[in-house]
Write a protein that holds these residues in place. Sequence first.
Motif, PDB file in Angstrom:
ATOM      1  N   LEU A 195     -30.112 -55.732  18.349  1.00  0.00           N
ATOM      2  CA  LEU A 195     -30.287 -54.553  17.488  1.00  0.00           C
ATOM      3  C   LEU A 195     -29.670 -53.317  18.134  1.00  0.00           C
ATOM      4  CD1 LEU A 195     -34.002 -55.094  16.411  1.00  0.00           C
ATOM      5  CD2 LEU A 195     -31.991 -55.318  14.950  1.00  0.00           C
ATOM      6  N   ALA A 196     -29.807 -53.214  19.478  1.00  0.00           N
ATOM      7  CA  ALA A 196     -29.335 -52.018  20.174  1.00  0.00           C
ATOM      8  C   ALA A 196     -27.855 -52.082  20.513  1.00  0.00           C
ATOM      9  CB  ALA A 196     -30.147 -51.823  21.453  1.00  0.00           C
ATOM     10  N   GLY A 197     -27.239 -53.237  20.264  1.00  0.00           N
ATOM     11  CA  GLY A 197     -25.809 -53.343  20.530  1.00  0.00           C
ATOM     12  C   GLY A 197     -25.479 -53.734  21.959  1.00  0.00           C
ATOM     13  N   THR A 198     -26.504 -53.917  22.816  1.00  0.00           N
ATOM     14  CA  THR A 198     -26.213 -54.310  24.194  1.00  0.00           C
ATOM     15  C   THR A 198     -26.008 -55.821  24.306  1.00  0.00           C
ATOM     16  OG1 THR A 198     -28.591 -54.162  24.532  1.00  0.00           O
ATOM     17  CG2 THR A 198     -27.263 -52.414  25.454  1.00  0.00           C
TER      18      THR A 198
ATOM     19  N   TYR B 134     -20.027 -54.651  16.518  1.00  0.00           N
ATOM     20  CA  TYR B 134     -21.212 -53.842  16.756  1.00  0.00           C
ATOM     21  C   TYR B 134     -21.355 -53.667  18.270  1.00  0.00           C
ATOM     22  CZ  TYR B 134     -25.958 -52.166  15.939  1.00  0.00           C
ATOM     23  OH  TYR B 134     -27.085 -51.402  15.874  1.00  0.00           O
ATOM     24  N   SER B 135     -21.598 -52.435  18.701  1.00  0.00           N
ATOM     25  CA  SER B 135     -21.674 -52.173  20.134  1.00  0.00           C
ATOM     26  C   SER B 135     -22.696 -51.072  20.371  1.00  0.00           C
ATOM     27  CB  SER B 135     -20.315 -51.700  20.648  1.00  0.00           C
ATOM     28  OG  SER B 135     -19.987 -50.474  20.027  1.00  0.00           O
ATOM     29  N   VAL B 136     -22.933 -50.764  21.660  1.00  0.00           N
ATOM     30  CA  VAL B 136     -23.873 -49.692  21.976  1.00  0.00           C
ATOM     31  C   VAL B 136     -23.419 -48.373  21.358  1.00  0.00           C
ATOM     32  CG1 VAL B 136     -25.086 -48.536  23.819  1.00  0.00           C
ATOM     33  CG2 VAL B 136     -24.178 -50.807  24.196  1.00  0.00           C
ATOM     34  N   GLN B 137     -22.134 -48.083  21.517  1.00  0.00           N
ATOM     35  CA  GLN B 137     -21.626 -46.816  20.986  1.00  0.00           C
ATOM     36  C   GLN B 137     -21.863 -46.719  19.482  1.00  0.00           C
ATOM     37  OE1 GLN B 137     -20.010 -48.751  23.115  1.00  0.00           O
ATOM     38  NE2 GLN B 137     -18.834 -47.591  24.609  1.00  0.00           N
ATOM     39  N   ARG B 138     -21.565 -47.841  18.795  1.00  0.00           N
ATOM     40  CA  ARG B 138     -21.710 -47.897  17.341  1.00  0.00           C
ATOM     41  C   ARG B 138     -23.202 -47.695  16.976  1.00  0.00           C
ATOM     42  NH1 ARG B 138     -19.545 -46.851  13.256  1.00  0.00           N
ATOM     43  NH2 ARG B 138     -19.865 -48.049  11.364  1.00  0.00           N
ATOM     44  N   ALA B 139     -24.072 -48.391  17.700  1.00  0.00           N
ATOM     45  CA  ALA B 139     -25.500 -48.278  17.419  1.00  0.00           C
ATOM     46  C   ALA B 139     -25.962 -46.838  17.600  1.00  0.00           C
ATOM     47  CB  ALA B 139     -26.284 -49.211  18.339  1.00  0.00           C
ATOM     48  N   GLN B 140     -25.457 -46.185  18.640  1.00  0.00           N
ATOM     49  CA  GLN B 140     -25.873 -44.803  18.876  1.00  0.00           C
ATOM     50  C   GLN B 140     -25.376 -43.882  17.777  1.00  0.00           C
ATOM     51  OE1 GLN B 140     -24.813 -43.765  22.896  1.00  0.00           O
ATOM     52  NE2 GLN B 140     -26.859 -44.367  23.547  1.00  0.00           N
ATOM     53  N   ARG B 141     -24.133 -44.099  17.354  1.00  0.00           N
ATOM     54  CA  ARG B 141     -23.587 -43.269  16.291  1.00  0.00           C
ATOM     55  C   ARG B 141     -24.413 -43.434  15.016  1.00  0.00           C
ATOM     56  NH1 ARG B 141     -18.194 -44.220  16.947  1.00  0.00           N
ATOM     57  NH2 ARG B 141     -18.850 -43.705  19.051  1.00  0.00           N
ATOM     58  N   LEU B 142     -24.913 -44.659  14.803  1.00  0.00           N
ATOM     59  CA  LEU B 142     -25.683 -44.925  13.590  1.00  0.00           C
ATOM     60  C   LEU B 142     -27.146 -44.548  13.747  1.00  0.00           C
ATOM     61  CD1 LEU B 142     -24.050 -48.358  12.839  1.00  0.00           C
ATOM     62  CD2 LEU B 142     -23.834 -46.310  11.433  1.00  0.00           C
ATOM     63  N   GLY B 143     -27.522 -44.072  14.941  1.00  0.00           N
ATOM     64  CA  GLY B 143     -28.891 -43.598  15.122  1.00  0.00           C
ATOM     65  C   GLY B 143     -29.887 -44.679  15.471  1.00  0.00           C
ATOM     66  N   ILE B 144     -29.437 -45.697  16.205  1.00  0.00           N
ATOM     67  CA  ILE B 144     -30.371 -46.738  16.636  1.00  0.00           C
ATOM     68  C   ILE B 144     -30.478 -46.681  18.157  1.00  0.00           C
ATOM     69  CG2 ILE B 144     -30.762 -49.222  16.753  1.00  0.00           C
ATOM     70  CD1 ILE B 144     -29.205 -49.345  14.057  1.00  0.00           C
ATOM     71  N   ARG B 145     -31.663 -46.449  18.658  1.00  0.00           N
ATOM     72  CA  ARG B 145     -31.849 -46.276  20.093  1.00  0.00           C
ATOM     73  C   ARG B 145     -32.881 -47.259  20.610  1.00  0.00           C
ATOM     74  NH1 ARG B 145     -32.012 -40.390  20.622  1.00  0.00           N
ATOM     75  NH2 ARG B 145     -30.220 -39.664  19.425  1.00  0.00           N
ATOM     76  N   CYS B 146     -32.881 -47.414  21.896  1.00  0.00           N
ATOM     77  CA  CYS B 146     -33.747 -48.419  22.481  1.00  0.00           C
ATOM     78  C   CYS B 146     -34.354 -47.926  23.789  1.00  0.00           C
ATOM     79  CB  CYS B 146     -32.893 -49.653  22.733  1.00  0.00           C
ATOM     80  SG  CYS B 146     -33.872 -51.057  23.043  1.00  0.00           S
ATOM     81  N   VAL B 147     -35.626 -48.190  23.968  1.00  0.00           N
ATOM     82  CA  VAL B 147     -36.266 -47.943  25.266  1.00  0.00           C
ATOM     83  C   VAL B 147     -36.531 -49.299  25.885  1.00  0.00           C
ATOM     84  CG1 VAL B 147     -38.265 -47.001  26.445  1.00  0.00           C
ATOM     85  CG2 VAL B 147     -37.323 -45.838  24.463  1.00  0.00           C
TER      86      VAL B 147
END
Lengths: 323, 490
Positions: B54-57, B75-88
Amino acid sequence: MTADTLAASGSGRRGVNYARLLRTALPAISLAIILIGIAYLNPRAISYFGFNLMLNLAIPITLATIAQMFVITINELDLSIGNFVGFVGCVTATWLHDAPLIGISVLVLSVVIYAALGALIHIRNLPSIVVTLGMSFVWQGLAILILPKPGGAAPDWLQSFMGFQPPYVPFPILAAIVIALVMHFGLMRSSYGAVLRGAGGNGQAINRAGWSLLKTKIVMFGLAGVFGVISGMALIGITTSGDANIGNGYTLLSIAGVILGGGEFVGGRVSPIGAVIGSLTLALAASPLLTFMHVPPDWDVGANGIILIVVLAARALTGRKAD
Amino acid sequence: MPVAAKNIIELDGVERHFGAVRALDGVNFAVRRGECIGLVGHNGAGKSTLMHILAGTGIADRGSVTVNGELQATYSVQRAQRLGIRCVFQELSLCPNLSVAENTRISHVSLRGIGWAKRAASLITKRLDEIFPGHGIEAGDIIGDLPIGKRQMVEVARAFTLTDDPLQLVILDEPTSSLDAHAAGQLLSFVRRSVAEGMSCILISHLLGEILDTSDRIVVMRDGKVVADGASSQFDRERLIETMGGAEARDATAAIAETPVSENAPVMVSARPAVQQGGTELLAREGEIVGLAGLAGHGQTRLLIDVFRASTRRQAGVSVAAPVALVAGDRQTDGVFPLWSIADNIGIRSLKGLRRGLFIAAEREKELAHSWQKRIGIRTPDMDNNILSLSGGNQQKALFARALGSDARIVLMDDPMRGVDVATKLEVYDLIRAEARAGRTFLWYTTETEELSNCDRVYVFRNGRIVAALDRSELTEERVIQSSFEEAAP
């Protein structure tokens, strides 16, 4: 939560900061002790000309230390920087003097090679110690090919630049301040600097945040190459002629300078200002102090080592207090 | 956002293999706008792998990822971040050498140029204030100097900071594992508020109570598949444990009524915290399990370390009557030797007994490792494998084996169950009780109030002092929380 808890956690933090402050100040304290020693042994050395003489070779050492610091920031070690400085010196004393265009392109190419080494180390997951140890022989061999016996001449503009005598402040001190400030703002205060240091602290976190670790290695090794080149050129500007073995001692001096200045081998914890002060301390302790103490030159290296051990021991003690 | 697709992210038939292991085996999963999903399952059920995808990692071997109704080819981390999906992430993703503000900058490409440091500092401080009022963290603090609970607060708050990119979905993997009950409550109520404002959250936790109270919908995973998916109201604790499988359905909180340890049993540990005023001190008799409670970071770990030190040298206010072993909670930093095998990691506390002459007897070390593999159920084909080949829960079991396999009569536990799944926990609880009956003494610091029910007596800490001592009969969650906020007991 109440103000009480805040106060409690606040006081805890103050304790840590105090220890860290001591650690940060340690390089400056050791430099001051060395200076006081010199002033006590030979008060006349503390003057414009005295500093110019004593810190004569400090600028190239400082630059090599900065180069090493970049590499240490990302948890690597560069064992080739001394031989690289010697190689650059030979190029400067020959090609850069005789055929500037060739000289410049060779130096640019060598920086590119440095950056490529960073990429190689990252992609193949190689230990940097092995790669750079191998490269040290390559650089030395090339240097001997270029300049089989000591000689050559520094370009005139370089000589006159390094011979610059500003009013009031000796040139080496001015140069050290400029280098320290540029590095501090470049690495410690800039936004990309935080990413570069973070790569040393927790590479995975940097990766997960979407940054390229490969790029950070290339940038850091490239910067090490750039500062290695500047160091070699500065050295030739001072000595005015080249020698393939001229930079041999710089590898260990540069590592010692970074550590003396509060840097750590792993974890991305470095301090550019500390590294500059560390390299000045080493440059002063290396010969002026020992000369004034009438230590025979045979004992130079040993005495240097003892100074290093004393300072590092002091650092280890303050480190333990921080626990 | 031009089109408000109903689902923020949708996974369709996602598979992921690691060698022969099918970490994800055809998972269909969707997150709707404005909902909080609780994701549960045992360690190794595939939750973390799902989250990485989900987070692209992590990249799916097969299947598709759709975000906002658009199929994502790459799908990648950068893409996920641009789309507003973050992960802890569960293993904290902060750089210990950087400050809180600098770590905030790491996760925001747009924090650059003049004044970035100030902007980063105000961004993170605002979020911390909002989520964890009274957190006591400053933007200039270096992460490495903060205790693990505060690091986790920073990590969580950072995921909710906003710059240019939108924020649609935050995935929280065990976000409360190092938080005390108070901070965990603050976080979960913030999650509810954010969800009410239209954001979505995925909450992964082994604390089923948290999941049941906080999420709208619960997804249960087992063996790389989604085995149940429904509104939280359809689930209760028993049903969840049953659906997750593996462990026999049993209430983790049910403490087995045992005869209390006799008053005459010899005192193994007596300790007075360094800043304690008055005569209150912690007492542990032979065979007792003594709990240390209170908000995280209020001197419990400190006391454990003092007790540990007292076993080898004089320590003011602390006396110890037998050898001591410590089970670390911060596995990565204080627990495992990452380059060693599982067997080496278990044997290190017992080297004296494993010696023959000057050397370590390899077969005795092996024997020790194997007997504990059986007793504690470490899941590995070979105890000579690297310790990091184990899942987090099994690594923790190895650390328990290290302590319990040694000659120590007193075992100190520093919140050892962080991020450990329910089945493992229940096994370890049984083991601890059995060891206590056999005469071992346990000092157990925990941030999970449920675990305290295993203890004979609980000491509540505040600001480095003991403020309350509760016997098992007086022990309730309210009492512990109430005492945590009390001033020093008379």
